[in-house]
Design a protein around this motif. Structure first.
Motif, mmCIF file in Angstrom:
data_model
loop_
_atom_site.group_PDB
_atom_site.id
_atom_site.type_symbol
_atom_site.label_atom_id
_atom_site.label_comp_id
_atom_site.label_asym_id
_atom_site.label_seq_id
_atom_site.Cartn_x
_atom_site.Cartn_y
_atom_site.Cartn_z
ATOM 1 N N GLU A 89 0.831 -1.202 0.000
ATOM 2 C CA GLU A 89 0.000 0.000 0.000
ATOM 3 C C GLU A 89 0.867 1.254 0.000
ATOM 4 O O GLU A 89 0.564 2.241 -0.682
ATOM 5 C CB GLU A 89 -0.930 -0.006 1.217
ATOM 6 N N GLU A 90 1.950 1.237 0.788
ATOM 7 C CA GLU A 90 2.860 2.388 0.816
ATOM 8 C C GLU A 90 3.523 2.584 -0.547
ATOM 9 O O GLU A 90 3.721 3.728 -0.991
ATOM 10 C CB GLU A 90 3.920 2.195 1.901
ATOM 11 N N ALA A 91 3.870 1.470 -1.201
ATOM 12 C CA ALA A 91 4.479 1.567 -2.529
ATOM 13 C C ALA A 91 3.509 2.188 -3.530
ATOM 14 O O ALA A 91 3.895 3.039 -4.346
ATOM 15 C CB ALA A 91 4.919 0.183 -3.009
ATOM 16 N N LEU A 92 2.238 1.779 -3.458
ATOM 17 C CA LEU A 92 1.236 2.376 -4.342
ATOM 18 C C LEU A 92 1.039 3.854 -4.043
ATOM 19 O O LEU A 92 0.870 4.672 -4.957
ATOM 20 C CB LEU A 92 -0.094 1.633 -4.191
ATOM 21 N N SER A 93 1.083 4.214 -2.763
ATOM 22 C CA SER A 93 0.958 5.629 -2.388
ATOM 23 C C SER A 93 2.104 6.451 -2.982
ATOM 24 O O SER A 93 1.896 7.564 -3.492
ATOM 25 C CB SER A 93 0.939 5.756 -0.863
ATOM 26 N N MET A 94 3.323 5.895 -2.943
ATOM 27 C CA MET A 94 4.475 6.580 -3.538
ATOM 28 C C MET A 94 4.302 6.698 -5.050
ATOM 29 O O MET A 94 4.686 7.706 -5.658
ATOM 30 C CB MET A 94 5.759 5.824 -3.213
ATOM 31 N N PHE A 95 3.722 5.672 -5.655
ATOM 32 C CA PHE A 95 3.476 5.709 -7.096
ATOM 33 C C PHE A 95 2.521 6.846 -7.457
ATOM 34 O O PHE A 95 2.742 7.574 -8.433
ATOM 35 C CB PHE A 95 2.912 4.366 -7.561
ATOM 36 N N TYR A 96 1.460 7.012 -6.664
ATOM 37 C CA TYR A 96 0.516 8.095 -6.938
ATOM 38 C C TYR A 96 1.174 9.462 -6.724
ATOM 39 O O TYR A 96 0.902 10.421 -7.451
ATOM 40 C CB TYR A 96 -0.719 7.942 -6.056
ATOM 41 N N GLU A 97 2.053 9.564 -5.727
ATOM 42 C CA GLU A 97 2.809 10.807 -5.528
ATOM 43 C C GLU A 97 3.695 11.095 -6.737
ATOM 44 O O GLU A 97 3.807 12.241 -7.185
ATOM 45 C CB GLU A 97 3.669 10.709 -4.266
ATOM 46 N N MET A 98 4.335 10.047 -7.250
ATOM 47 C CA MET A 98 5.189 10.203 -8.432
ATOM 48 C C MET A 98 4.371 10.695 -9.616
ATOM 49 O O MET A 98 4.782 11.611 -10.346
ATOM 50 C CB MET A 98 5.857 8.860 -8.751
ATOM 51 N N ARG A 99 3.204 10.099 -9.799
ATOM 52 C CA ARG A 99 2.343 10.500 -10.909
ATOM 53 C C ARG A 99 1.905 11.953 -10.763
ATOM 54 O O ARG A 99 1.919 12.726 -11.739
ATOM 55 C CB ARG A 99 1.120 9.579 -10.951
ATOM 56 N N ASP A 100 1.542 12.365 -9.546
ATOM 57 C CA ASP A 100 1.073 13.729 -9.320
ATOM 58 C C ASP A 100 2.198 14.754 -9.411
ATOM 59 O O ASP A 100 1.944 15.934 -9.657
ATOM 60 C CB ASP A 100 0.395 13.830 -7.948
ATOM 61 N N SER A 101 3.453 14.307 -9.195
ATOM 62 C CA SER A 101 4.578 15.248 -9.251
ATOM 63 C C SER A 101 4.949 15.632 -10.672
ATOM 64 O O SER A 101 5.716 16.575 -10.885
ATOM 65 C CB SER A 101 5.797 14.644 -8.552
ATOM 66 N N GLY A 102 4.424 14.895 -11.652
ATOM 67 C CA GLY A 102 4.716 15.209 -13.045
ATOM 68 C C GLY A 102 5.950 14.540 -13.593
ATOM 69 O O GLY A 102 6.314 14.760 -14.755
ATOM 70 N N VAL A 103 6.631 13.726 -12.781
ATOM 71 C CA VAL A 103 7.814 13.012 -13.257
ATOM 72 C C VAL A 103 7.386 11.931 -14.241
ATOM 73 O O VAL A 103 6.398 11.221 -14.020
ATOM 74 C CB VAL A 103 8.585 12.383 -12.079
ATOM 75 N N LYS A 104 8.127 11.818 -15.323
ATOM 76 C CA LYS A 104 7.785 10.841 -16.350
ATOM 77 C C LYS A 104 8.030 9.429 -15.841
ATOM 78 O O LYS A 104 9.092 9.118 -15.302
ATOM 79 C CB LYS A 104 8.608 11.083 -17.614
ATOM 80 N N MET A 105 7.039 8.572 -16.000
ATOM 81 C CA MET A 105 7.164 7.171 -15.594
ATOM 82 C C MET A 105 7.661 6.340 -16.774
ATOM 83 O O MET A 105 7.296 6.612 -17.919
ATOM 84 C CB MET A 105 5.816 6.650 -15.104
ATOM 85 N N ASP A 106 8.490 5.356 -16.486
ATOM 86 C CA ASP A 106 9.021 4.506 -17.546
ATOM 87 C C ASP A 106 8.472 3.085 -17.404
ATOM 88 O O ASP A 106 7.645 2.804 -16.531
ATOM 89 C CB ASP A 106 10.554 4.511 -17.545
ATOM 90 N N HIS A 107 8.941 2.205 -18.271
ATOM 91 C CA HIS A 107 8.422 0.837 -18.262
ATOM 92 C C HIS A 107 8.724 0.116 -16.952
ATOM 93 O O HIS A 107 7.961 -0.740 -16.503
ATOM 94 C CB HIS A 107 9.017 0.043 -19.433
ATOM 95 N N PHE A 108 9.845 0.485 -16.311
ATOM 96 C CA PHE A 108 10.189 -0.148 -15.043
ATOM 97 C C PHE A 108 9.191 0.243 -13.955
ATOM 98 O O PHE A 108 8.812 -0.585 -13.117
ATOM 99 C CB PHE A 108 11.606 0.249 -14.631
ATOM 100 N N THR A 109 8.746 1.494 -13.974
ATOM 101 C CA THR A 109 7.741 1.945 -13.010
ATOM 102 C C THR A 109 6.493 1.084 -13.110
ATOM 103 O O THR A 109 5.970 0.585 -12.103
ATOM 104 C CB THR A 109 7.376 3.418 -13.263
ATOM 105 N N PHE A 110 6.004 0.925 -14.312
ATOM 106 C CA PHE A 110 4.769 0.156 -14.504
ATOM 107 C C PHE A 110 4.975 -1.324 -14.177
ATOM 108 O O PHE A 110 4.057 -1.985 -13.675
ATOM 109 C CB PHE A 110 4.261 0.328 -15.930
ATOM 110 N N SER A 111 6.166 -1.841 -14.439
ATOM 111 C CA SER A 111 6.437 -3.243 -14.103
ATOM 112 C C SER A 111 6.343 -3.462 -12.596
ATOM 113 O O SER A 111 5.783 -4.470 -12.131
ATOM 114 C CB SER A 111 7.826 -3.644 -14.606
#
Length: 702
Positions: free
Chosen positions: A313-335
């Protein structure tokens, strides 16, 4: 010889050099033998026992031109033949070399090496540094050992004497192509080394997992170059993570701060990874928070760190923070996110990640798509997994393995075998994981003859020695056929000491076939190997109960009490409208409790008309004994009732359990699927169960 890393937890960097407990290198680092000495290559048209006998030590001032053999003095030499002789020794190759360099520049490495074959066959061409440099790049790009031998051998035969830059390139070529023994010999024989040389060989050692030797070389390098760069620190921090030595990692962190490289992105990400792998996610978070600029790699590192420790759950929360920060996500992020969704059994979140993967332009990425195939396979969406697999423009062995295993999970063994055969037709090379997947599929679907043929083909056709896990599959297959003597003979004839999994497979087969003596023998073997594993005792307890050996069953219960082993409470959960709902047996905490219990009662009444009779009490390896007294309100029945109440008619239900499904629930759910005309997929602690039209994909062997 394996070394226990726990004994090194308190060792500091300065102790590594002098401590006798650390194995010393087989190579003397400071040797200065002639470069390339000791090599022996075979070529198409010549054989040389040692083609490097004539190579001598060199210095940078000697230049880059190939050495020309001195002509032997001859009193009868004709001056007119002099030019012809030199032409034979050194031929112009401007056109060929230029084409090779252009092909490499366009990443057409294979074509470049095919053109290089002209130089190999005719020999004696004047090849310059830039062409050799391009050929080295081609070898690195292809990563094939044969290409390395061809290019390197041609250099030696033509007397090429590399400078420091080219020596480093040759070193890198051997490291990247997996020839670490040759790379280490080259490094030891280099008359001059710089930081690039040291970083290349140390990085190669870390990549292959020889982190102790990497540290030893690092200490020697530190004495020679007191000013190491950020790349060196990042590599050594990776080495400390590989050894799980957080104390050494902290020292490197301190040194990086003193050297002013702690804010370098590679060092920062290596620190996050090191602290995560060494069990200190708090320190990893502190390093991440202190980053001056949070990049994609930094976000990926901290998200992976949380996922590594089970903080999904904490990892998913960090993922949503990353998405909201505008940083580009790569294939490793989605994996990473797809794997987290697999752990959480969240279909909806995985679909969102899948959509984001496509929107971000990584829809055909092999790593991310393989993760999707694995996720959909594990969570009851095998058709979705097949669609993702079919759309992949490029597949590797891992991709094939994921789909083959997926069909096996769902009891579709024949399709798994067909996929395996298709994989072989497309000249994909199977590995031991491939065979584990297809043999497990045969086991789940009771395809005895097919499984036995595939098992025999491992060593016969593919030169892969069966491991214990493959033997366990075959023991289960033999048990399904009632061939317990043959299963026992397979264990006795294994070329290694039987493992706990092999004895457990025999114990399960003995329970199903009610072979008391063999089951007792297998259980005794397991007790010696896994004395604290609860399920071994419970399986034997069931054997005693079914065989009427009540005295022996009581003795097993006394053993459990004496050892303090208790069966844990169990739960089932279902996701409806992107929200997970968890149930325990006789659970009355849910807001819809009254409706759920009324639905269960009506289902029991309905399936009773189709022959349902509650089964007698049978303990399972991971089910609380109290739960046996409330068969009607087991957690899986409550979850199914809730799902039927809150989903559309005809839509499939998917239940996840922390335990193995009991015999009573297994029979009940088959009939519930029949009367409600729903497909119900239950993933328990053992395997998938796809209930449809009154039958289960496991074939009732579970």
């Amino acid at each position: 010889m394996e070394l226990s890393l726990a004994r090194y937890q308190c060792i500091s960097l300065d102790q590594i050099q002098t401590s006798p407990s650390f194995p010393s290198s087989n190579h003397k680092v400071l040797r200065t033998k002639p470069l390339f000495s000791g090599y022996c290559f075979r070529f198409d048209r010549r054989k040389l026992n040692n083609p490097f006998d004539k190579i001598k030590c060199f210095s940078l001032e000697q230049g880059l031109q190939p050495r020309r053999p001195k002509p032997k003095p001859s009193r009868t030499r004709d001056p007119e033949l002099k030019g012809t002789e030199e032409t034979r020794v050194k031929k112009p190759s401007v056109g060929i070399c230029s084409q090779i360099e252009k092909l490499v520049l366009c990443s057409r490495y294979r074509e470049a090496l095919e053109l290089f074959e002209i130089l190999e066959i005719k020999g004696g061409f004047d090849v310059g540094l830039s062409t050799y440099d391009a050929l080295v790049s081609a070898c690195i790009g292809l990563g094939t050992v044969r290409a390395v031998k061809r290019v390197f051998g041609y250099m030696i035969n033509n007397g090429f004497r590399p400078d420091l830059y080219m020596s480093n390139r040759l070193l890198l070529m051997h490291v990247k192509c997996g020839r670490m023994i040759d790379a280490r010999r080259l490094f030891d024989e280099m008359p001059r080394r710089n930081l690039v040389s040291w970083n290349t060989i140390i990085g190669g050692l870390v990549d292959i997992g020889d982190c102790l030797e990497a540290f030893r070389l690092f200490i020697i390098m530190w004495e020679e170059f007191s000013d190491c760069g950020s790349r060196t620190f990042a590599t050594m921090i990776r080495a400390s993570a590989g050894l799980e030595l957080i104390s050494v990692g902290r020292q490197l962190h301190s040194c990086a701060v003193k050297m002013g490289v702690n804010e370098d992105i590679f060092v920062t990400c290596a620190l996050i990874d090191m602290y995560s792998k060494c069990g200190s996610i708090e320190d990893a978070q502190w390093v991440f928070d202190d980053m001056p600029e949070k990049t994609t790699v930094g976000w990926n590192s901290i998200i992976a760190g949380y996922a590594l420790h089970g903080y999904s759950e904490e990892a998913l929360s960090m993922f949503y923070e990353m998405r909201d920060s505008g940083v580009k996500m790569d294939h490793f992020t989605f994996s990473i996110i797809i794997r987290i969704c697999s752990r959480l059994a969240s279909i909806e979140r995985a679909k969102q990640a899948h959509a984001g993967l496509v929107r971000s332009g990584f829809g055909f990425d092999i790593v991310a798509n393989t993760a999707l195939v694995d996720f959909y396979s594990k969570w009851g969406r095998i058709e979705d997994a097949q669609r993702v697999f079919d759309r992949m423009p490029c597949k590797n062995t891992i991709s094939w393995n994921a789909l083959i295993a997926g069909y096996g999970y769902h009891g579709r063994g024949a399709e798994a075998v067909d996929l395996f055969e298709q994989m072989l037709k497309e000249r994909m090379r199977p590995n031991h994981v491939t065979f584990l997947a297809v043999l497990s599929a045969c086991s789940y679907s009771r395809l005895f003859k097919c499984g036995w043929e595939i098992f025999q083909s491992m060593s016969r056709d593919h030169n892969i020695k069966p491991r214990a896990m493959h033997y366990a599959c075959m023991i289960e297959l033999l048990g399904q056929e009632g061939l317990l003597d043959e299963a026992f003979a397979l264990i006795r004839g294994a070329p290694f000491k039987p493992t706990a999994n092999m004895w457990a497979a025999l114990l399960t087969a003995s329970r199903v076939n009610e072979n008391f003596e063999l089951g007792k023998f297998a259980a005794e073997k397991l007790y010696g190997m896994e004395p604290e594993k609860l399920c071994n005792y419970v399986v034997l307890l069931n054997i005693y109960n079914r065989s009427g050996k009540l005295k022996e069953a009581a003795a097993v219960l006394q053993t459990l009490e004496r050892k303090g082993l208790r069966m844990r409470p169990v739960c089932s959960w279902i996701e409806v409208n992107k929200e997970s709902h968890v149930f325990r047996s006789r659970d009355k905490r849910h807001i819809q409790t009254n409706e759920i219990y009324q639905k269960v009662d009506s289902l029991i009444l309905e399936i009773s008309k189709h022959g349902y009779v509650p089964k007698e009490k049978t303990l399972l390896p991971d089910v609380d004994e109290q739960e046996q007294h409330v068969l009607s309100y087991h957690s899986e029945k409550l979850a199914i009732a809730f799902g039927l109440l809150n989903t559309m008619n005809g839509s499939p239900l998917q239940i996840v359990q922390s335990h193995r499904i009991c015999n009573d629930c297994h029979n009940a759910i088959k009939l519930i699927a029949l009367v409600t005309r729903r497909e119900i997929v239950v993933r328990d602690a053992s395997r998938f169960h796809r209930f449809k039209d009154g039958s289960c994909s496991c074939g009732d062997y579970w």
